[in-house]
Design a protein around this motif. Structure first.
Motif, PDB file in Angstrom:
ATOM      1  N   ASP A   1      35.453  45.147  32.173  1.00  0.00           N
ATOM      2  CA  ASP A   1      34.374  45.962  32.735  1.00  0.00           C
ATOM      3  C   ASP A   1      34.420  46.018  34.254  1.00  0.00           C
ATOM      4  O   ASP A   1      33.672  46.791  34.863  1.00  0.00           O
ATOM      5  CB  ASP A   1      33.011  45.396  32.304  1.00  0.00           C
ATOM      6  N   ASP A   2      35.271  45.207  34.857  1.00  0.00           N
ATOM      7  CA  ASP A   2      35.356  45.127  36.315  1.00  0.00           C
ATOM      8  C   ASP A   2      36.504  45.960  36.876  1.00  0.00           C
ATOM      9  O   ASP A   2      36.651  46.085  38.087  1.00  0.00           O
ATOM     10  CB  ASP A   2      35.518  43.657  36.721  1.00  0.00           C
ATOM     11  N   VAL A   3      37.319  46.535  36.010  1.00  0.00           N
ATOM     12  CA  VAL A   3      38.498  47.273  36.468  1.00  0.00           C
ATOM     13  C   VAL A   3      38.076  48.543  37.205  1.00  0.00           C
ATOM     14  O   VAL A   3      37.199  49.282  36.752  1.00  0.00           O
ATOM     15  CB  VAL A   3      39.408  47.634  35.282  1.00  0.00           C
ATOM     16  N   TYR A   4      38.709  48.776  38.349  1.00  0.00           N
ATOM     17  CA  TYR A   4      38.490  49.999  39.126  1.00  0.00           C
ATOM     18  C   TYR A   4      39.729  50.870  38.947  1.00  0.00           C
ATOM     19  O   TYR A   4      40.775  50.633  39.539  1.00  0.00           O
ATOM     20  CB  TYR A   4      38.268  49.643  40.594  1.00  0.00           C
TER      21      TYR A   4
ATOM     22  N   GLY B   1      42.633  50.286  47.900  1.00  0.00           N
ATOM     23  CA  GLY B   1      43.633  50.001  46.885  1.00  0.00           C
ATOM     24  C   GLY B   1      43.295  48.853  45.966  1.00  0.00           C
ATOM     25  O   GLY B   1      44.160  48.397  45.206  1.00  0.00           O
ATOM     26  N   TYR B   2      42.060  48.370  45.995  1.00  0.00           N
ATOM     27  CA  TYR B   2      41.680  47.275  45.101  1.00  0.00           C
ATOM     28  C   TYR B   2      41.564  47.786  43.668  1.00  0.00           C
ATOM     29  O   TYR B   2      41.204  48.940  43.428  1.00  0.00           O
ATOM     30  CB  TYR B   2      40.350  46.660  45.539  1.00  0.00           C
ATOM     31  N   ILE B   3      41.840  46.896  42.715  1.00  0.00           N
ATOM     32  CA  ILE B   3      41.842  47.293  41.308  1.00  0.00           C
ATOM     33  C   ILE B   3      40.613  46.789  40.565  1.00  0.00           C
ATOM     34  O   ILE B   3      40.521  46.949  39.356  1.00  0.00           O
ATOM     35  CB  ILE B   3      43.108  46.780  40.596  1.00  0.00           C
ATOM     36  N   SER B   4      39.676  46.174  41.266  1.00  0.00           N
ATOM     37  CA  SER B   4      38.475  45.674  40.604  1.00  0.00           C
ATOM     38  C   SER B   4      37.273  45.876  41.506  1.00  0.00           C
ATOM     39  O   SER B   4      37.390  45.854  42.740  1.00  0.00           O
ATOM     40  CB  SER B   4      38.624  44.186  40.248  1.00  0.00           C
ATOM     41  N   MET B   5      36.122  46.061  40.889  1.00  0.00           N
ATOM     42  CA  MET B   5      34.890  46.225  41.647  1.00  0.00           C
ATOM     43  C   MET B   5      34.510  44.935  42.363  1.00  0.00           C
ATOM     44  O   MET B   5      33.938  44.964  43.450  1.00  0.00           O
ATOM     45  CB  MET B   5      33.765  46.655  40.709  1.00  0.00           C
ATOM     46  N   SER B   6      34.828  43.790  41.758  1.00  0.00           N
ATOM     47  CA  SER B   6      34.513  42.519  42.412  1.00  0.00           C
ATOM     48  C   SER B   6      35.318  42.344  43.688  1.00  0.00           C
ATOM     49  O   SER B   6      34.802  41.827  44.688  1.00  0.00           O
ATOM     50  CB  SER B   6      34.784  41.359  41.450  1.00  0.00           C
ATOM     51  N   ALA B   7      36.588  42.769  43.683  1.00  0.00           N
ATOM     52  CA  ALA B   7      37.397  42.689  44.902  1.00  0.00           C
ATOM     53  C   ALA B   7      36.862  43.634  45.970  1.00  0.00           C
ATOM     54  O   ALA B   7      36.855  43.301  47.160  1.00  0.00           O
ATOM     55  CB  ALA B   7      38.855  43.016  44.585  1.00  0.00           C
ATOM     56  N   ILE B   8      36.405  44.807  45.552  1.00  0.00           N
ATOM     57  CA  ILE B   8      35.799  45.748  46.496  1.00  0.00           C
ATOM     58  C   ILE B   8      34.539  45.150  47.097  1.00  0.00           C
ATOM     59  O   ILE B   8      34.301  45.223  48.310  1.00  0.00           O
ATOM     60  CB  ILE B   8      35.492  47.082  45.783  1.00  0.00           C
TER      61      ILE B   8
ATOM     62  N   LEU C   1      17.959  36.394  40.067  1.00  0.00           N
ATOM     63  CA  LEU C   1      19.196  36.132  39.336  1.00  0.00           C
ATOM     64  C   LEU C   1      18.936  35.828  37.865  1.00  0.00           C
ATOM     65  O   LEU C   1      19.726  36.192  36.993  1.00  0.00           O
ATOM     66  CB  LEU C   1      19.944  34.966  39.981  1.00  0.00           C
ATOM     67  N   LEU C   2      17.818  35.175  37.592  1.00  0.00           N
ATOM     68  CA  LEU C   2      17.513  34.804  36.210  1.00  0.00           C
ATOM     69  C   LEU C   2      16.902  35.940  35.410  1.00  0.00           C
ATOM     70  O   LEU C   2      17.212  36.114  34.226  1.00  0.00           O
ATOM     71  CB  LEU C   2      16.565  33.601  36.190  1.00  0.00           C
ATOM     72  N   ASN C   3      16.032  36.729  36.042  1.00  0.00           N
ATOM     73  CA  ASN C   3      15.184  37.642  35.279  1.00  0.00           C
ATOM     74  C   ASN C   3      15.340  39.117  35.622  1.00  0.00           C
ATOM     75  O   ASN C   3      14.834  39.959  34.877  1.00  0.00           O
ATOM     76  CB  ASN C   3      13.707  37.265  35.481  1.00  0.00           C
ATOM     77  N   VAL C   4      15.989  39.453  36.724  1.00  0.00           N
ATOM     78  CA  VAL C   4      15.998  40.845  37.172  1.00  0.00           C
ATOM     79  C   VAL C   4      17.394  41.449  37.121  1.00  0.00           C
ATOM     80  O   VAL C   4      17.620  42.461  36.456  1.00  0.00           O
ATOM     81  CB  VAL C   4      15.420  40.964  38.604  1.00  0.00           C
ATOM     82  N   TYR C   5      18.323  40.845  37.820  1.00  0.00           N
ATOM     83  CA  TYR C   5      19.651  41.439  37.940  1.00  0.00           C
ATOM     84  C   TYR C   5      20.442  41.315  36.642  1.00  0.00           C
ATOM     85  O   TYR C   5      20.293  40.341  35.896  1.00  0.00           O
ATOM     86  CB  TYR C   5      20.433  40.768  39.068  1.00  0.00           C
ATOM     87  N   ALA C   6      21.285  42.311  36.407  1.00  0.00           N
ATOM     88  CA  ALA C   6      22.213  42.294  35.275  1.00  0.00           C
ATOM     89  C   ALA C   6      23.626  42.279  35.846  1.00  0.00           C
ATOM     90  O   ALA C   6      24.153  43.323  36.239  1.00  0.00           O
ATOM     91  CB  ALA C   6      22.012  43.517  34.386  1.00  0.00           C
ATOM     92  N   PRO C   7      24.262  41.113  35.932  1.00  0.00           N
ATOM     93  CA  PRO C   7      25.588  41.028  36.559  1.00  0.00           C
ATOM     94  C   PRO C   7      26.613  41.882  35.827  1.00  0.00           C
ATOM     95  O   PRO C   7      26.700  41.860  34.601  1.00  0.00           O
ATOM     96  CB  PRO C   7      25.933  39.535  36.459  1.00  0.00           C
ATOM     97  N   LYS C   8      27.387  42.638  36.592  1.00  0.00           N
ATOM     98  CA  LYS C   8      28.451  43.445  36.009  1.00  0.00           C
ATOM     99  C   LYS C   8      29.743  42.650  35.865  1.00  0.00           C
ATOM    100  O   LYS C   8      30.638  43.037  35.110  1.00  0.00           O
ATOM    101  CB  LYS C   8      28.695  44.679  36.876  1.00  0.00           C
ATOM    102  N   HIS C   9      29.859  41.586  36.605  1.00  0.00           N
ATOM    103  CA  HIS C   9      31.021  40.714  36.511  1.00  0.00           C
ATOM    104  C   HIS C   9      30.612  39.338  37.003  1.00  0.00           C
ATOM    105  O   HIS C   9      29.637  39.185  37.733  1.00  0.00           O
ATOM    106  CB  HIS C   9      32.186  41.248  37.344  1.00  0.00           C
ATOM    107  N   GLU C  10      31.338  38.331  36.599  1.00  0.00           N
ATOM    108  CA  GLU C  10      31.009  36.975  37.012  1.00  0.00           C
ATOM    109  C   GLU C  10      31.687  36.658  38.347  1.00  0.00           C
ATOM    110  O   GLU C  10      32.800  37.109  38.624  1.00  0.00           O
ATOM    111  CB  GLU C  10      31.445  35.971  35.957  1.00  0.00           C
TER     112      GLU C  10
END
Length: 581
Positions: free
Chosen positions: A205-208, A301-308, A451-460
């Motif tokens: 799910d993190d692939v760009y 040129g990054y291949i992941s959203m986390s790297a971006i 972090l516990l109740n609001v956000y929905a992390p897209k990647h770890e």
């Protein structure tokens, strides 16, 4: 100041997600802070390893990305990949997924999704009108949309039929074990070092996807453009800083705007203009920086959203330090005396004169930027208003509303900048410490709730942002030492200045030790951890199901079956069938 470790988790996709933000305030001396820094490095490293042992199997631990794949004569790209890995990794190789250029297909699918939503909404309104005994005049518009949907579906099928001609010399290669994937990453695969180039794959799910088809030359050009654009943005932002600094000096403001002279004589107005207004304006302009930096990072040129996101976080952090701290501190001297940068001996003296003079400005900045950002973070007004407008005008259901992910690129730089202020000002203007203490205490409660109740992390993250925190703190310590040297020099205390000179050297040596000791832990897992984890799951019956899912985990979303069919009343036959890859 005290150390705060903000740690929270969230259940997602059948596993517990770990997010850790660590904030370290200034110590009373370099040795104390470095001992705390060493302890924190050990704690965060152990948490990262403990999380790895406790986590469920994750696709990206078993998968690598291979680029520069040479195609053998008489074989297809897919056949070349399979032959190579079955020959040189026969025991651990599982499967592979060839990357294709699907940007046009993805655009067609997005258009089809919008058209299908519009058709479905019109049909729903038509059925409601018929139940009420009313007549609808939207039949013509409905037929037009259905015709457009049919044309889009035909274009999608034609585009899919030509995908075999749009293969990119890159592929996701999956293995049966984590250790097998790690061996493939860290050992050169081919004799030619620019062929069979391997790197760790991100989460599915993190692939760009957009930059997989980009050539090395295009990526190099894009990186150059990003560096130039970042430099231009930094220079342009200095003009806003100069405007803000002009508001802090009533004499300059009266000379430029003489008609305000009578108003500025009012004590309350002058206090608001010189104290609260400058930092408020600066914060307003600064709020546009994280989205811009994230956009610039996305074309590097990054291949992941986390790297971006990580790259944008770095850019925003150093942009903030330069444009908010140094530009404000040196605005009255260095900007008019550029030659000082060619005389390093004068830099400590320059900082010693400029930093204390801006203490009141940064205290108000902590209040306007720090405290107000926490309140806006708690209420999430922007997201709330946006979702409200979408429900009214777009008539979207509650399940389709936006759930925010953690904005690391804006929050981490802000927190680290306040750490820098605490470290540099605790010996110059201790009055700033209570304001920072309130910010960190409130931040601990608010961010933990978010972090516990609001956000929905897209990647770890799994601690990947920790090196940024460490590097920023080391920079803050060295800066504090340089300012202290300058202050003792202004006080005509040469002995004290000489005694402080070893501190930045020792701090940099400590940083080098931490790089050797802890940085590899945040870059990759050790063979000991990988083999131990593989052995624990070797006889787990769930691994068979996991490996079956792994085979199709990295399939491009544009190649997955679509829910749209020519008959919009039925969704039983998918438009795009899965292709064997």
């Amino acid at each position: 100041m005290k150390n705060y470790l903000w740690t929270a988790g969230r259940w997602r996709n059948g596993r517990w997600m770990l997010d850790a933000w660590t904030v370290n305030g200034g110590g009373m001396d370099g040795g104390m802070d470095e001992s705390l820094r060493l302890r924190e490095n050990k704690v965060i490293a152990l948490k990262r390893i403990a999380y790895f042992y406790a986590s469920q199997p994750q696709f990206h631990h078993f998968t690598i990305l291979v680029r520069g794949i040479p195609v053998q004569a008489g074989s297809s790209l897919s056949e070349s990949i399979e032959q190579f890995f079955r020959e040189y990794h026969p025991l651990t190789y599982l499967s592979h997924t060839v990357v294709r250029r699907t940007s046009k297909l993805q655009q067609l699918m997005d258009n089809a999704e919008k058209l299908y939503g519009a058709v479905d909404q019109l049909k729903s309104e038509e059925r409601s009108s018929q139940r009420l005994g009313l007549f609808s005049n939207k039949d013509r518009h409905l037929r037009t949309l259905e015709k457009k949907l049919e044309v889009t579906e035909d274009n999608m099928r034609m585009e899919q039929s030509s995908l075999h001609e749009k293969e990119v010399p890159a592929a996701f290669v999956s293995f049966k074990s984590r250790y097998g994937a790690a061996i493939a990453i860290h050992i050169q695969q081919g004799v030619n070092p620019i062929e069979w180039v391997t790197e760790q794959a991100p989460e599915p799910d993190d692939v760009y996807w957009p930059f997989f088809s980009a050539s090395y030359f295009r990526i190099w050009i894009c990186k150059l453009v990003v560096y130039v654009a970042s430099a231009v943005l930094t220079v342009l932002f200095l003009f806003f800083v100069l405007i803000v600094q002009g508001l802090t000096h009533l004499e300059q403001l009266e000379s430029y705007l003489p008609f305000l002279k009578s108003i500025l004589t009012i004590a309350f107005v002058s206090q608001v203009i010189t104290g609260y207004l400058p930092s408020l304006i600066l914060q307003l302009f600064l709020s546009f920086v994280p989205p811009i930096m994230k956009m610039l990072s996305s074309i590097q040129g990054y291949i992941s959203m986390s790297a971006i996101q990580k790259s944008a976080c770095n850019k925003v952090l150093w942009f903030t330090i330069w444009n908010i701290f140094f530009a404000n501190v040196l605005s009255g001297t260095a900007l008019t005396q550029v030659s000082v940068f060619f005389e390093p001996k004068k830099i400590p003296e320059l900082l010693a004169r400029g930093v204390p003079a801006q203490a009141s400005f940064f205290i108000s900045y902590v209040v306007t930027s720090g405290w107000t950002s926490l309140s806006s973070e708690l209420f999430q007004l922007v997201t709330l208003i946006w979702n409200f407008l979408r429900r009214i005008f777009a008539k979207e259901e509650a399940d389709d509303l936006i759930i925010s992910s953690v904005p690391y690129e804006s929050e981490i730089p802000r927190i680290l900048f306040f750490v820098l202020l605490g470290i540099t000002y605790f010996i110059l203007a201790p009055l700033i410490l209570p304001f920072l203490l309130v910010y960190f205490c409130m931040g601990y409660l608010i961010y933990r709730n978010q972090l516990l109740n609001v956000y929905a992390p897209k990647h770890e993250t799994n601690g990947k942002f920790w090196p940024i925190v460490h590097n920023s703190t080391i920079f803050s310590l060295v800066l504090m030492h340089i300012i202290a040297i300058g202050i003792f020099g202004l006080k005509d205390l040469p002995l004290a200045s000489s005694l402080i000179i070893p501190l930045p050297i020792l701090t940099l040596l400590f940083n080098e030790y931490c790089r050797k000791r802890f940085l590899p832990i945040f870059q990759a897992y050790a063979a000991e951890c990988l083999i131990k984890k593989d052995r624990e799951e070797q006889n787990d019956p769930r691994m068979t199901e996991f490996l079956d899912k792994l085979i199709v985990a990295y399939q491009d979303p544009a190649l997955k079956p679509s829910q749209y069919s020519r008959n919009t009343d039925s969704q039983t036959s998918p438009l795009l069938q899965s292709t064997e890859i």
